[in-house]
Write an enzyme that holds these catalytic residues in place. Structure first.
Site, mmCIF file in Angstrom:
data_model
loop_
_atom_site.group_PDB
_atom_site.id
_atom_site.type_symbol
_atom_site.label_atom_id
_atom_site.label_comp_id
_atom_site.label_asym_id
_atom_site.label_seq_id
_atom_site.Cartn_x
_atom_site.Cartn_y
_atom_site.Cartn_z
ATOM 1 N N SER A 159 -7.053 4.519 8.968
ATOM 2 C CA SER A 159 -7.779 4.389 7.702
ATOM 3 C C SER A 159 -7.124 3.308 6.836
ATOM 4 O O SER A 159 -7.788 2.390 6.335
ATOM 5 C CB SER A 159 -7.762 5.744 6.984
ATOM 6 O OG SER A 159 -8.121 5.626 5.639
ATOM 7 N N ASP A 169 -14.653 3.571 7.340
ATOM 8 C CA ASP A 169 -13.562 4.350 6.735
ATOM 9 C C ASP A 169 -14.025 5.026 5.455
ATOM 10 O O ASP A 169 -13.635 6.158 5.170
ATOM 11 C CB ASP A 169 -12.342 3.473 6.453
ATOM 12 C CG ASP A 169 -11.257 4.288 5.773
ATOM 13 O OD1 ASP A 169 -10.756 5.237 6.421
ATOM 14 O OD2 ASP A 169 -10.941 4.043 4.598
ATOM 15 N N HIS A 223 0.846 -1.191 0.000
ATOM 16 C CA HIS A 223 0.000 0.000 0.000
ATOM 17 C C HIS A 223 0.878 1.237 0.000
ATOM 18 O O HIS A 223 1.825 1.332 0.772
ATOM 19 C CB HIS A 223 -0.910 0.014 1.224
ATOM 20 C CG HIS A 223 -1.867 1.162 1.202
ATOM 21 N ND1 HIS A 223 -3.075 1.099 0.550
ATOM 22 C CD2 HIS A 223 -1.774 2.411 1.701
ATOM 23 C CE1 HIS A 223 -3.684 2.260 0.659
ATOM 24 N NE2 HIS A 223 -2.924 3.077 1.350
ATOM 25 N N ARG A 228 -13.330 13.497 5.700
ATOM 26 C CA ARG A 228 -12.024 14.130 5.964
ATOM 27 C C ARG A 228 -11.560 14.891 4.742
ATOM 28 O O ARG A 228 -10.964 15.971 4.841
ATOM 29 C CB ARG A 228 -11.002 13.063 6.344
ATOM 30 C CG ARG A 228 -11.219 12.510 7.743
ATOM 31 C CD ARG A 228 -10.427 11.225 7.938
ATOM 32 N NE ARG A 228 -9.015 11.419 7.705
ATOM 33 C CZ ARG A 228 -8.198 10.470 7.222
ATOM 34 N NH1 ARG A 228 -8.667 9.274 6.937
ATOM 35 N NH2 ARG A 228 -6.937 10.734 7.028
ATOM 36 N N LYS A 275 -8.421 -1.106 6.423
ATOM 37 C CA LYS A 275 -8.744 -1.747 5.139
ATOM 38 C C LYS A 275 -7.831 -2.936 4.879
ATOM 39 O O LYS A 275 -8.258 -3.988 4.426
ATOM 40 C CB LYS A 275 -8.611 -0.723 3.997
ATOM 41 C CG LYS A 275 -9.763 0.263 3.985
ATOM 42 C CD LYS A 275 -9.580 1.343 2.948
ATOM 43 C CE LYS A 275 -8.495 2.306 3.324
ATOM 44 N NZ LYS A 275 -8.577 3.645 2.799
HETATM 45 N N1 URA Z 1 -5.026 6.617 2.134
HETATM 46 C C1 URA Z 1 -6.042 6.083 2.865
HETATM 47 O O1 URA Z 1 -6.576 5.036 2.556
HETATM 48 N N2 URA Z 1 -6.437 6.766 3.962
HETATM 49 C C2 URA Z 1 -5.871 7.913 4.349
HETATM 50 O O2 URA Z 1 -6.274 8.456 5.361
HETATM 51 C C3 URA Z 1 -4.827 8.467 3.572
HETATM 52 C C4 URA Z 1 -4.407 7.777 2.467
#
Ligand code: URA
Length: 430
Positions: free
Chosen positions: A193, A171, A92, A178, A197
């Site tokens: 966040s 999220d 990621h 956000r 995931k």
């Molecule tokens: N990527 C995400 O999935 N969440 C965030 O808060 C920032 C970048």
């Protein structure tokens, strides 16, 4: 817990005044927000209070866990039967400009028998989205059922698809909020966040590419390291083997920024070529992931001998895409020329990202369409010597009225001089 167990206003006030939230308060507020019992304006105020007051490790861990429990957890263990004992691995990135690394990396790892479930997102703001890039390929479908994702993982080994609505829905709601309330750049909110995931997705191993610099959420290395440490700890605590790299995002990755043009550059890497920085980061992440999965191999070989390209073609075709179809070309282009001779000493990632977004490669609201062919091709990178009149970059769009605002974003974004001090791409490893 009943709907009336806590009071959102009281929770906001306590965080506003610097208190630590209890596990019960966190569980309640995430659950009540997901179900629509806590209003957007209340969650916005809480996000802003967290932005200023922060959360300690205990709070972040509980917040992450509550977001995981807001939805389903996927389980890929069924594909890891006899003869397929290798782990599911995932990477990621915290988001950057020209960051197309997932595209060559997923098929490259599949060559070595790893299962790579890359559940990805779309771009919002100046950072591009992996799904938007792949949708430039004729016929390619981002949305798959969980069953089809498992099938492709079993047969091809790599799949890049949209995370389903059932994965960490808290999220999904909170991230959109956000984004609209300028509360994205908060370390505890970013860490929870991303990790909610990734943990809900059920991967066995995870490598985080934490970007640092002008084009990243984290502008300095100390902040990025703090974010990386928290995410690695959250992953390890959840039983996911997690490592992180801190990588430079002061200047765009590679020479292509946009959608179709980033696919084209990824295909060059899969064909054994491509820009040095894209190849370096792809291989560094691949080595880390192979190491986590306990595989001894040199991934550079699979780029050189065509095996990674074969996997790419299978992966694209499995999702309805035609890997041989020509990529869309922009209807209009405009070239920016070097006004004098010299060494390019600086090319700002954020400015290039914003300009590409304004050309149509990105979206302002999540329901906006993107232009597949919009973006920027760079003809020089920091450290390159250019002569007066030489092209520095080509701007591409289907809607030429966008050129002025894109050019405005690029004003002051690059410098020509005599000396350039190169900075490393890989800044740190955790
Ligand atoms: N990527 C995400 O999935 N969440 C965030 O808060 C920032 C970048």
């Amino acid at each position: 817990m009943t709907d009336l167990a806590f009071d959102a206003v009281e929770i906001i006030r306590r965080k506003r005044d610097g208190a630590m939230l209890s596990a019960q308060e966190i569980d309640w507020v995430i659950d009540a927000y997901t179900r629509g019992l806590v209003a957007d304006e209340q969650m916005s105020a809480l996000a802003m209070a967290i932005f200023f007051r922060g959360m300690n490790r205990q709070e972040v861990a509980r917040w992450t866990d509550a977001m995981i429990r807001s939805g389903e957890r996927l389980d890929f263990s069924s594909i890891l039967g006899p003869g397929k004992k290798l782990a599911t691995v995932d990477k990621h990135s915290t988001g950057g400009v020209g960051d197309k690394i997932t595209l060559p990396l997923a098929p490259l790892l599949a060559v070595y028998g790893l299962a790579v479930p890359q559940l990805s997102g779309r771009g919002l703001g100046h950072t591009g989205g992996t799904l938007d890039k792949l949708e430039a390929i004729e016929g390619w479908q981002a949305s798959l059922s969980n069953e089809r994702t498992l099938e492709i993982l079993g047969s091809v080994g790599a799949v890049i698809s949209a995370a389903g609505a059932g994965l960490a829905p808290a999220d999904k709601k909170l991230y959109a909020l956000r984004d609209a309330t300028s509360t994205v750049e908060s370390i505890p909110l970013i860490a929870s966040s991303i990790m909610s995931k990734k943990i809900a997705e059920g991967t066995g191993a995870l490598v985080l590419d934490v970007k640092v610099g002008s084009g990243a959420f984290m502008k300095d290395q100390a902040q990025a390291r703090q974010l990386a440490e928290i995410m690695v700890e959250l992953g390890q605590d959840a039983g996911v083997k997690t490592r992180a790299l801190l990588t430079n995002m002061d200047t765009p990755l590679g020479l292509a920024v946009g959608n179709a043009c980033e696919v084209a550059e990824s295909v060059e890497v899969l064909a054994g070529g491509g820009p040095a920085d894209v190849v370096e980061l792809t291989l560094e992440l691949a080595r880390t992931m192979l190491d986590l999965a306990g595989v001894e191999a040199d991934p550079a070989q699979a780029l050189a001998d065509g095996r990674a390209m074969d996997k790419w073609r299978q992966m694209i075709a499995a999702q309805g895409g035609n890997p041989d179809a020509p990529l869309p070309q922009a209807r209009e282009s405009q070239v920016v020329y070097a006004p004098e001779s010299g060494v390019l000493t600086r090319l700002d990632a954020l400015a290039v990202g914003v300009a590409s977004w304004r050309l149509g490669a990105g979206r302002a609201r999540k329901e906006d369409p993107v232009q597949a062919a919009a973006g920027i091709l760079l003809h020089a990178k920091p450290g390159d010597r250019v002569t007066a009149g030489q092209p520095l970059m080509t701007l591409m769009t289907d809607t030429p009225e966008r050129f002025d605002r894109a050019l405005a974003a690029l004003e002051g974004s690059w410098s020509l001089g005599e000396e350039h001090t190169p900075s490393p791409l890989i800044l740190d490893r955790l």
